[in-house]
Design an enzyme around this catalytic site. Sequence first.
Site, PDB file in Angstrom:
ATOM      1  N   GLY A 275      -2.319   3.816  -4.194  1.00  0.00           N
ATOM      2  CA  GLY A 275      -2.840   4.723  -5.204  1.00  0.00           C
ATOM      3  C   GLY A 275      -4.269   5.156  -4.955  1.00  0.00           C
ATOM      4  O   GLY A 275      -4.850   4.950  -3.893  1.00  0.00           O
TER       5      GLY A 275
ATOM      6  N   ASN B  46      -3.519   2.796   7.213  1.00  0.00           N
ATOM      7  CA  ASN B  46      -2.579   3.245   6.184  1.00  0.00           C
ATOM      8  C   ASN B  46      -3.360   3.562   4.922  1.00  0.00           C
ATOM      9  O   ASN B  46      -3.583   2.696   4.081  1.00  0.00           O
ATOM     10  CB  ASN B  46      -1.524   2.172   5.898  1.00  0.00           C
ATOM     11  CG  ASN B  46      -0.702   2.505   4.662  1.00  0.00           C
ATOM     12  OD1 ASN B  46      -0.597   3.664   4.272  1.00  0.00           O
ATOM     13  ND2 ASN B  46      -0.142   1.495   4.033  1.00  0.00           N
TER      14      ASN B  46
ATOM     15  N   SER C 283       0.817  -1.211   0.000  1.00  0.00           N
ATOM     16  CA  SER C 283       0.000   0.000   0.000  1.00  0.00           C
ATOM     17  C   SER C 283       0.854   1.266   0.000  1.00  0.00           C
ATOM     18  O   SER C 283       0.354   2.349  -0.300  1.00  0.00           O
ATOM     19  CB  SER C 283      -0.934   0.014   1.214  1.00  0.00           C
ATOM     20  OG  SER C 283      -1.897  -1.011   1.134  1.00  0.00           O
TER      21      SER C 283
ATOM     22  N   CYS D 136      -9.162  -1.770   3.473  1.00  0.00           N
ATOM     23  CA  CYS D 136      -8.416  -0.625   2.959  1.00  0.00           C
ATOM     24  C   CYS D 136      -8.844  -0.289   1.523  1.00  0.00           C
ATOM     25  O   CYS D 136      -9.964   0.143   1.322  1.00  0.00           O
ATOM     26  CB  CYS D 136      -6.915  -0.877   3.094  1.00  0.00           C
ATOM     27  SG  CYS D 136      -5.943   0.649   3.076  1.00  0.00           S
ATOM     28  N   MET D 137      -7.988  -0.499   0.508  1.00  0.00           N
ATOM     29  CA  MET D 137      -8.448  -0.235  -0.845  1.00  0.00           C
ATOM     30  C   MET D 137      -9.638  -1.120  -1.191  1.00  0.00           C
ATOM     31  O   MET D 137     -10.560  -0.680  -1.899  1.00  0.00           O
ATOM     32  CB  MET D 137      -7.335  -0.445  -1.871  1.00  0.00           C
ATOM     33  CG  MET D 137      -7.837  -0.293  -3.314  1.00  0.00           C
ATOM     34  SD  MET D 137      -6.573  -0.185  -4.573  1.00  0.00           S
ATOM     35  CE  MET D 137      -6.104   1.531  -4.420  1.00  0.00           C
TER      36      MET D 137
ATOM     37  N   GLU E 202      -5.829  -7.099  10.362  1.00  0.00           N
ATOM     38  CA  GLU E 202      -4.765  -8.110  10.459  1.00  0.00           C
ATOM     39  C   GLU E 202      -3.546  -7.598  11.217  1.00  0.00           C
ATOM     40  O   GLU E 202      -2.619  -8.360  11.502  1.00  0.00           O
ATOM     41  CB  GLU E 202      -4.342  -8.570   9.066  1.00  0.00           C
ATOM     42  CG  GLU E 202      -3.373  -7.667   8.334  1.00  0.00           C
ATOM     43  CD  GLU E 202      -3.964  -6.382   7.800  1.00  0.00           C
ATOM     44  OE1 GLU E 202      -3.199  -5.513   7.339  1.00  0.00           O
ATOM     45  OE2 GLU E 202      -5.203  -6.225   7.854  1.00  0.00           O
TER      46      GLU E 202
ATOM     47  N   GLY F 256      -4.646   7.109   2.185  1.00  0.00           N
ATOM     48  CA  GLY F 256      -4.676   8.527   1.864  1.00  0.00           C
ATOM     49  C   GLY F 256      -5.968   8.957   1.214  1.00  0.00           C
ATOM     50  O   GLY F 256      -6.115  10.127   0.846  1.00  0.00           O
ATOM     51  N   PHE F 257      -6.919   8.014   1.050  1.00  0.00           N
ATOM     52  CA  PHE F 257      -8.222   8.302   0.463  1.00  0.00           C
ATOM     53  C   PHE F 257      -9.303   7.758   1.386  1.00  0.00           C
ATOM     54  O   PHE F 257      -9.044   6.884   2.223  1.00  0.00           O
ATOM     55  CB  PHE F 257      -8.351   7.651  -0.916  1.00  0.00           C
ATOM     56  CG  PHE F 257      -7.430   8.238  -1.954  1.00  0.00           C
ATOM     57  CD1 PHE F 257      -7.886   9.191  -2.853  1.00  0.00           C
ATOM     58  CD2 PHE F 257      -6.094   7.852  -2.033  1.00  0.00           C
ATOM     59  CE1 PHE F 257      -7.032   9.738  -3.803  1.00  0.00           C
ATOM     60  CE2 PHE F 257      -5.237   8.387  -2.962  1.00  0.00           C
ATOM     61  CZ  PHE F 257      -5.705   9.344  -3.864  1.00  0.00           C
TER      62      PHE F 257
ATOM     63  N   HIS G 107      -6.798  -1.808   9.150  1.00  0.00           N
ATOM     64  CA  HIS G 107      -6.167  -3.116   8.950  1.00  0.00           C
ATOM     65  C   HIS G 107      -6.383  -4.040  10.146  1.00  0.00           C
ATOM     66  O   HIS G 107      -5.595  -4.020  11.099  1.00  0.00           O
ATOM     67  CB  HIS G 107      -4.666  -2.935   8.678  1.00  0.00           C
ATOM     68  CG  HIS G 107      -4.370  -2.427   7.308  1.00  0.00           C
ATOM     69  ND1 HIS G 107      -4.087  -3.263   6.252  1.00  0.00           N
ATOM     70  CD2 HIS G 107      -4.356  -1.164   6.822  1.00  0.00           C
ATOM     71  CE1 HIS G 107      -3.895  -2.536   5.159  1.00  0.00           C
ATOM     72  NE2 HIS G 107      -4.049  -1.262   5.480  1.00  0.00           N
TER      73      HIS G 107
ATOM     74  N   GLY H 163      -4.228  -1.938  -1.066  1.00  0.00           N
ATOM     75  CA  GLY H 163      -3.407  -1.617  -2.226  1.00  0.00           C
ATOM     76  C   GLY H 163      -3.092  -0.137  -2.287  1.00  0.00           C
ATOM     77  O   GLY H 163      -3.636   0.666  -1.520  1.00  0.00           O
TER      78      GLY H 163
END
Length: 384
Positions: free
Chosen positions: A245, A311, A50, A271-272, A355, A313-314, A353, A243
């Site tokens: 981006g 973790n 990520s 996350c993503m 995990e 940024g979006f 996360h 992931g």
Amino acid sequence: MSISAQPALLVLADGTSYCGLSFGAPGTTIGEVVFNTGMTGYQEVLTDPSYCGQIVTFTYPELGNTGVNSEDEESNKPQIQGAIARNICPRPSNWRSTKSLPEYLQEHKIQGIYGVDTRALTRKIRTVGAMNGAISTEILNPTELLEQVQFAPSMAGLNLVQKVTTKETYQWSEPTNPDWEFNLSVSGNTGEKFTVVAIDFGVKKNILRRLASYGCQVIVVPADTPPEEILKHNPDGIFLSNGPGDPSAVREGIETTKELLKSSKPVFGICMGHQVLGLALGADTFKLKFGHRGLNQPAGLQQRVEITSQNHGFAINADSLVAELEITHLNLNDQTVAGLRHKSLPLFSVQYHPEASPGPHDADYLFERFVQAMKDTRKVKALS
């Protein structure tokens, strides 16, 4: 080992520059400069896919004390663009260490700079926002290095998944290590088995370990795998991984998820994967000012709080959620969406996360929830 006194330069997109010394490979690297507030787990951060495309500032004042080892890698190599530290310990002291942090970065040709006032840098990012920057041992003139930074694309709109996803389908086969099992109630390996297809947008190894610990036989597929190929594995559930981006740029993954939702199979996203699921269900995402990256982020709702590893940024825009979705968790620092579930279908996701690795284990129950959803779906199918 000793660290060379080779000068290094960090320049941000707004022209701010920081002088320091190199503790990684010589060269120049450009990426989005962000910060992580964790006090431990630097190797997991370095190898988390990520972080692809990012230069990570570590706010903990000294890195390298425990060295590195192959067991703590979240992927097969460092994924960051570069590392920024206040101080570096060149001689680790830990029985599991196989090499020092500087040796590790040099081996993988990753640039690092230390001797930087990371407190001042972090305060700047918090105030101005994450921005592109560069680390160089070759270009030590701030004006010249800034010119390189200005050619770099923004993280917004950037699809980095193809840089980190697996190239081939594989079955997760790492044996479960009982010494790593922190939840003694987990007995998935001796009970009912479930086939899970994990769509790899940049998956961490510990996610696959946790799924396996809960009795899942995990098949990992590339991010561009067509939905019909995924369904040929006859999965009991679909997992959408973390992931790097901009999630809205991962159009193929979003369209694949839309098609998979028609199968009525349980879906769990992290996350993503959380963002992709939301986008597939009609929501929008937006870029956070400086993101959430650390091991002690509070998330919860209705007087229930989990301390989580984050973790990203979006985030998903809460105002864009369709009526069928409900928020299960908020980031309690800024009230952004941290968890979703569908009101009638077995679909749920979290922005953080569960995990850990590194981080707390408060949210490990989510893997159990995913398994329970697959059990319930299997029962309904057997009765129909």
